[in-house]
Design an enzyme around this catalytic site. Structure first.
Site, PDB file in Angstrom:
ATOM      1  N   ASP A 189       0.769  -1.195   0.002  1.00 24.66           N
ATOM      2  CA  ASP A 189      -0.179  -0.098  -0.012  1.00 24.66           C
ATOM      3  C   ASP A 189       0.861   1.166   0.066  1.00 24.66           C
ATOM      4  O   ASP A 189       0.490   2.192  -0.765  1.00 24.66           O
ATOM      5  CB  ASP A 189      -0.995   0.267   1.153  1.00 24.66           C
ATOM      6  N   GLU A 424       3.527  -9.187  11.633  1.00 26.16           N
ATOM      7  CA  GLU A 424       3.170  -8.744  10.125  1.00 26.16           C
ATOM      8  C   GLU A 424       4.572  -8.278   9.554  1.00 26.16           C
ATOM      9  O   GLU A 424       4.602  -8.718   8.211  1.00 26.16           O
ATOM     10  CB  GLU A 424       2.213  -7.516  10.552  1.00 26.16           C
TER      11      GLU A 424
HETATM   12  C1  2M8 Z   1      -2.539  -4.253   4.252  1.00 25.47           C
HETATM   13  O1  2M8 Z   1      -3.723  -3.513   3.703  1.00 25.47           O
HETATM   14  C2  2M8 Z   1      -4.990  -3.053   4.194  1.00 25.47           C
HETATM   15  C3  2M8 Z   1      -5.613  -2.481   3.203  1.00 25.47           C
HETATM   16  O2  2M8 Z   1      -6.080  -3.643   2.146  1.00 25.47           O
HETATM   17  C4  2M8 Z   1      -4.752  -2.297   5.245  1.00 25.47           C
HETATM   18  O3  2M8 Z   1      -3.651  -1.651   5.516  1.00 25.47           O
HETATM   19  O4  2M8 Z   1      -5.475  -1.682   6.113  1.00 25.47           O
HETATM   20  C5  2M8 Z   1      -1.679  -4.646   3.062  1.00 25.47           C
HETATM   21  O5  2M8 Z   1      -0.335  -5.243   3.685  1.00 25.47           O
HETATM   22  C6  2M8 Z   1      -2.267  -5.751   2.285  1.00 25.47           C
HETATM   23  O6  2M8 Z   1      -1.435  -6.084   1.390  1.00 25.47           O
HETATM   24  C7  2M8 Z   1      -2.894  -6.928   3.015  1.00 25.47           C
HETATM   25  O7  2M8 Z   1      -3.369  -7.748   2.120  1.00 25.47           O
HETATM   26  C8  2M8 Z   1      -3.709  -6.641   4.132  1.00 25.47           C
HETATM   27  C9  2M8 Z   1      -4.046  -7.449   4.978  1.00 25.47           C
HETATM   28  O8  2M8 Z   1      -3.338  -8.241   5.548  1.00 25.47           O
HETATM   29  O9  2M8 Z   1      -3.491  -5.461   4.684  1.00 25.47           O
END
Ligand code: 2M8
Length: 454
Positions: A189, A424
């Site tokens: 992101d 994470e």
């Molecule tokens: C993160 O993205 C979400 C938005 O989609 C967020 O930050 O709220 C990113 O690391 C993305 O790649 C990942 O799929 C998601 C859920 O782990 O988190």
């Protein structure tokens, strides 16, 4: 290999031997704890719904110990596939409270598109199409081969529809690679890869819908994207939503419109998997093989910068590459047809001090060059090591026989979770864990790193 790199490898390998079985058990436990009935949440606290590419990584890891649930995970995701083939990046759990995650179903208002399957059950954007690859990888080590073949047959038309959508509706300038309309679609992101484009958006405050972030209630603000970045995220998502998700209008409704090396390389790697799945179930692999040749050619013609010896995202509005030293540049290693000279150039860059800190106790591979002024040891995709990008590079390097570097990355990944748990992401210099804990894809991919034969 230099002495210091031998030391890094020994240091990390030493950590894994005796702890292997208990590490696998601990990883399996994370996936069991995050299972919510028919899918897995990436994290109970921070991400309480189903995410698209997370589901693929999770299925690969889970398939080593629970094939039925691994398959159900992907079936659940694809049950929410839009009628145009788009696989949404989030499938919302309707029982989860509205203030558990922003942006939730009301913001996305997916029902504005005639293609959404059930009103407001999904987001309105997609994520890297790694699912065909996941399905094929799971089949490689399936113990219940009949069920696995039946699963391939069920998934094949859905995966084909996903790929057709990207080829048909997401290539507004006809370059032969799928465009993304939002950094959230990249999966990385707030990678610095998008900084220049986001900075050039000149967003009027009145154009940013009112919103409240819930992630900062649950995570350290030093780890997460800044508020300015979130403003841009919300603005772009609202612009696409307000076009009713009409892809025919992308050139006007998507101010952020890029073709990127990571999304495209995953699309290509999955296209090869589609050909293999087709063969396994008696379908014609020819169209997938032809598509793979086209995508591979487009990758080289459109995203390779011969001067820098690197792949970069292309801004489709300006038709210009966006040079930035991030992890996305290495993803085309997943292309089996990549010329040897290009593989050599990517490996040289990967092994440079920018991406390969060479001291014992340092960890591979940072998501941004450690020499870049904006490199940040902690913040999300702006420097820390992530297990999924490591896992993708590990596969790419193995594909080209670069086994030593691949092994270093695997050893480093395992050492990180052994040291800091299934966090994470990880600080590259001291290996400390950041972001949410008990993170599903870190657990799932650790299992795959540990169980996949050398
Ligand atoms: C993160 O993205 C979400 C938005 O989609 C967020 O930050 O709220 C990113 O690391 C993305 O790649 C990942 O799929 C998601 C859920 O782990 O988190």
């Amino acid at each position: 290999m230099s002495d210091s790199r031998e030391t890094v490898l020994r240091h990390h390998t030493r950590l894994i031997g005796p702890e292997r079985a208990s590490l696998i058990r601990a990883a399996e436990q994370v996936l069991q704890d995050n299972w919510v009935g028919a899918s897995t949440v990436p994290s109970r606290s921070l991400y309480p719904h189903q995410w698209s590419w997370d589901a693929a990584f999770i299925s690969i890891g889970r398939s080593w110990f629970d094939e039925p649930r691994a398959r159900l995970e992907l079936l659940t995701l694809f049950d929410a596939q839009w009628s145009n083939g788009m696989v949404p990046h989030i499938v919302f759990d309707q029982a989860t409270p509205a203030d558990a995650y922003f942006p939730g179903p009301d913001f996305w208002d997916a029902g504005r598109s005639g293609h959404a399957p059930r009103r407001n059950g999904t987001s309105g954007i997609t994520q890297p199409p790694i699912h065909a690859r996941a399905v094929w990888e799971m089949h490689q080590h399936a113990k219940d081969v009949d069920s696995s073949l039946a699963f391939l047959r069920t998934m094949y038309p859905r995966l084909v529809a996903q790929h057709d959508y990207l080829a048909r509706d997401r290539d507004p300038t006809g370059i032969g690679l799928p465009a993304i309309v939002h950094p959230w679609e990249s999966g990385l992101d707030d990678s610095p890869a998008w900084d220049r484009l986001l900075g050039a958006l000149a967003i009027a405050p009145a154009d940013i819908p009112a919103y409240r972030r819930f992630d900062l209630d649950r995570a350290d603000p030093a780890d997460r994207p800044t508020n300015a970045t979130y403003d841009a995220f919300v603005y772009l998502a609202a612009r696409y939503r307000d076009s009713d998700y009409r892809d025919a209008d992308l050139l006007t409704s998507a101010p952020f419109l890029i073709a990127g090396p990571l999304f495209s390389a995953i699309y290509l790697w999955s296209t090869h998997a589609l050909a293999d799945i087709a063969v396994a179930i008696g379908q014609d692999p020819g169209p997938h093989r032809a598509a793979a040749v086209r995508i591979s050619t487009a990758l080289m013609e459109r995203l390779w910068d011969a001067h820098d010896g690197a792949f970069y995202p292309r801004d489709l509005h300006a038709d210009r590459l966006q040079p930035e030293e991030t992890i996305v540049s290495f993803a085309p290693l997943l292309d089996p047809a990549l010329p040897v000279a290009v593989v050599d150039a990517l490996c040289a860059r990967l092994e440079s001090i920018c991406f390969h800190p060479e001291a014992p106790g340092h960890f591979l591979i940072p998501t941004y060059s450690v020499r870049s002024p904006g490199f940040d040891v902690r913040r999300y995709w702006r420097g820390p090591v992530w297990l999924n990008t490591n896992w993708l590079l590990w596969h790419g390097l193995r594909l080209h026989g670069r086994l030593r570097l691949a092994e270093e990355i695997a050893a480093s990944s395992i050492a990180l979770v052994a040291r800091s748990g299934f966090r994470e992401y990880f600080e590259p210099f001291d290996g400390s864990g950041h972001g949410t804990d008990d993170f599903s894809w870190s657990a799932a991919l650790a299992i795959d790193f540990l169980r996949r034969p050398a």
